[in-house]
Design a protein around this motif. Structure first.
Motif, PDB file in Angstrom:
ATOM      1  N   SER A 140      -8.680   9.839   1.031  1.00 24.14           N
ATOM      2  CA  SER A 140      -8.536   8.521   0.414  1.00 24.14           C
ATOM      3  C   SER A 140      -7.670   7.599   1.276  1.00 24.14           C
ATOM      4  CB  SER A 140      -7.917   8.659  -0.982  1.00 24.14           C
ATOM      5  OG  SER A 140      -8.736   9.451  -1.811  1.00 24.14           O
TER       6      SER A 140
ATOM      7  N   GLU B 102     -14.463   8.434  -5.326  1.00 26.01           N
ATOM      8  CA  GLU B 102     -13.804   7.193  -4.896  1.00 26.01           C
ATOM      9  C   GLU B 102     -13.037   7.373  -3.589  1.00 26.01           C
ATOM     10  OE1 GLU B 102     -13.932   3.873  -6.293  1.00 26.01           O
ATOM     11  OE2 GLU B 102     -15.711   5.026  -6.852  1.00 26.01           O
ATOM     12  N   LYS B 103     -12.802   8.600  -3.179  1.00 26.93           N
ATOM     13  CA  LYS B 103     -12.095   8.845  -1.930  1.00 26.93           C
ATOM     14  C   LYS B 103     -12.841   8.259  -0.731  1.00 26.93           C
ATOM     15  CE  LYS B 103     -14.264  13.402  -1.276  1.00 26.93           C
ATOM     16  NZ  LYS B 103     -14.039  14.864  -1.348  1.00 26.93           N
TER      17      LYS B 103
ATOM     18  N   ILE C 186      -6.505   6.962  -6.972  1.00 23.13           N
ATOM     19  CA  ILE C 186      -6.371   8.335  -6.475  1.00 23.13           C
ATOM     20  C   ILE C 186      -4.959   8.877  -6.614  1.00 23.13           C
ATOM     21  CG2 ILE C 186      -6.568   9.804  -4.442  1.00 23.13           C
ATOM     22  CD1 ILE C 186      -9.262   8.965  -5.665  1.00 23.13           C
TER      23      ILE C 186
ATOM     24  N   MET D 272      -7.094   2.121  -3.905  1.00 17.54           N
ATOM     25  CA  MET D 272      -7.151   3.568  -3.740  1.00 17.54           C
ATOM     26  C   MET D 272      -5.907   4.245  -4.304  1.00 17.54           C
ATOM     27  SD  MET D 272      -9.566   5.464  -2.607  1.00 17.54           S
ATOM     28  CE  MET D 272     -10.459   4.691  -1.272  1.00 17.54           C
TER      29      MET D 272
ATOM     30  N   ASN E  73      -0.380   0.342  -3.739  1.00 16.91           N
ATOM     31  CA  ASN E  73      -1.290   1.288  -3.096  1.00 16.91           C
ATOM     32  C   ASN E  73      -0.692   1.943  -1.854  1.00 16.91           C
ATOM     33  OD1 ASN E  73      -3.696   1.001  -4.836  1.00 16.91           O
ATOM     34  ND2 ASN E  73      -3.577  -1.129  -4.164  1.00 16.91           N
TER      35      ASN E  73
ATOM     36  N   THR F 226      -9.681   6.419   4.146  1.00 19.82           N
ATOM     37  CA  THR F 226     -10.595   5.363   3.695  1.00 19.82           C
ATOM     38  C   THR F 226      -9.857   4.043   3.539  1.00 19.82           C
ATOM     39  OG1 THR F 226     -11.976   6.982   2.544  1.00 19.82           O
ATOM     40  CG2 THR F 226     -12.181   4.685   1.856  1.00 19.82           C
ATOM     41  N   LEU F 227      -8.668   4.093   2.948  1.00 26.43           N
ATOM     42  CA  LEU F 227      -7.911   2.863   2.691  1.00 26.43           C
ATOM     43  C   LEU F 227      -7.540   2.131   3.971  1.00 26.43           C
ATOM     44  CD1 LEU F 227      -6.465   0.897   0.826  1.00 26.43           C
ATOM     45  CD2 LEU F 227      -4.518   2.474   0.776  1.00 26.43           C
TER      46      LEU F 227
END
Length: 397
Positions: A146, A110-111, A123, A119, A182, A149-150
């Motif tokens: 992560s 999921e990262k 995570i 996330m 998040n 990515t976010l």
């Protein structure tokens, strides 16, 4: 002699209360351990043999009472690994670390999932707790990736991180109050890398949300839709609350937790003031029940004949314990959080061995969708254990 006797009785009372509180924490972690073992034993039977997407974490019980698992991409996938980490933190039992590592590893991919804002939930509740407790450099790398990515979902013109990609016919760029949760991942990434980009985005999102999500009474809208070219607000409404102008209970709890966390990370007094105001709205609300376990929406029309949301209560309790360490009203907040946990332990826990291993009953996911109403939920259990650990640390001081 009279003064001495009263003083002695007072000290005995305080001591007794302290012992009582320690007993509460121990009893609930003992129950959590028993329930986690039940869940671990039941997960294999609940896992479909030929699933196209393999489920990895328990989320709730389905309408038939069976254990419902979800794949890694589900926003709740990190809570069960996080719960296992909390059991390890409390007990120091290496078996819980082993289980926590196993279930944490299941969601590592999921990262790279840029299609979600969740996330932090996924995570940071899993890898974040794992890194905090083990200093495993591999976990550090997952946290950083992560966060990278976010922030791909950040919209500079609007100053927000986009929440959902679904319902594009309804919203252009929706931001939900849940997204405050998040941001902790981004603050962590800045600490780990020294790169301020992550924290700067988190602060900007929190500031924009503070400006646009809150009504004069300090209740929060659930969803705010933005024009990403101009940054203007298009509409304010709900998705899981009773109405566009109602106060969805878990949304208020997300806000309380999020701004408390933002103050911890930044020491910006505006965030502390915001958290204080949100707490006052919730705790002084005339429709907050006497046991402090909220109905699913503060404005639900059939109160007191409405479902409760235990998940909102556990998030609120955890936030109040942390806020009590910052605010001038700390003693009041702590007493309220204590009361929430006392009532949860007395009236809302599952019998040992029941509910396929969930700890708490009577949460509400989405009442408008008639989804997950009056059921156990993984995030209720996660924030319950977090609140108990925060309580324990305050008891030790």
């Amino acid at each position: 002699m009279k003064t001495y006797t009263l003083t002695l009785l007072a000290l005995m009372g305080l001591s007794g209360n302290g012992l009582c509180q320690k007993a509460l924490i121990k009893s609930q972690f003992d129950l959590a351990g028993k329930q986690a073992r039940v869940m671990l034993a039941d997960i294999p039977a609940a896992t479909p043999a030929n699933a196209r997407v393999v489920p990895v974490s328990p989320r709730t019980l389905n309408p038939t009472g069976a254990l419902q698992l979800v794949p890694a991409r589900d926003w709740t996938s990190g809570f069960f690994p996080g719960q296992l980490w909390y059991l390890y933190e409390y007990t120091h039992d290496p078996e819980w670390m082993k289980q926590a590592r196993t279930y944490t590893a299941k969601i590592e991919n999921e990262k790279l999932n840029a299609g979600t804002h969740d996330m932090g939930f996924k995570i940071y509740c899993s890898f974040g707790n794992g890194y905090r407790l083990t200093n495993d450099p591999a976990y550090r790398d997952v946290i950083i990736q992560s966060a990278r990515t976010l922030i791909k979902r950040y919209k500079p013109a609007a100053g927000i991180i986009r929440s959902w990609d679904h319902h594009k016919e309804v919203w252009q760029c929706p931001v939900i109050i849940d997204n405050m949760m998040n941001l902790e991942l981004l603050f962590a990434a800045t600490r780990l890398t020294g790169d301020k980009t992550f924290a700067d985005i988190a602060v900007k999102h929190a500031q924009t949300t503070m400006k646009n999500h809150f009504r004069p009474d300090m209740s929060s809208y659930h969803v705010v839709d933005y024009d990403t070219l101009t940054g203007k607000v298009i509409q304010k409404n709900t998705h899981q609350g009773y109405s566009h102008e109602s106060a969805w209970a878990r949304g208020q709890a997300w806000a309380l937790y999020g701004y408390t966390m933002c103050y911890r990370e930044t020491r910006d007094k505006a965030f502390l003031e915001q958290a204080d105001k949100i707490a006052a709205y919730m705790l002084r609300h005339p429709r907050l029940p006497a046991d402090l376990i909220p109905y699913w929406d503060f404005d639900a029309p059939q109160i007191p004949n409405e479902p409760r949301d235990v998940s909102a209560a556990t998030v609120m309790a955890s936030a109040l314990y942390e806020l009590s360490t910052f605010s001038k009203q700390g003693a009041w907040y702590r007493s309220k959080a204590d009361r929430i946990l006392d009532n949860l332990a007395k009236h809302y826990v599952s019998p040992a061995g029941g509910s396929h291993g969930f700890i708490l009953l009577h949460s509400t996911g989405s009442k408008p969708a008639n989804s997950e109403v009056d059921v156990p939920l993984s995030y209720a259990d996660y924030y319950y254990l977090e609140a108990l650990l925060r309580k324990q640390k305050l008891e030790i001081k």
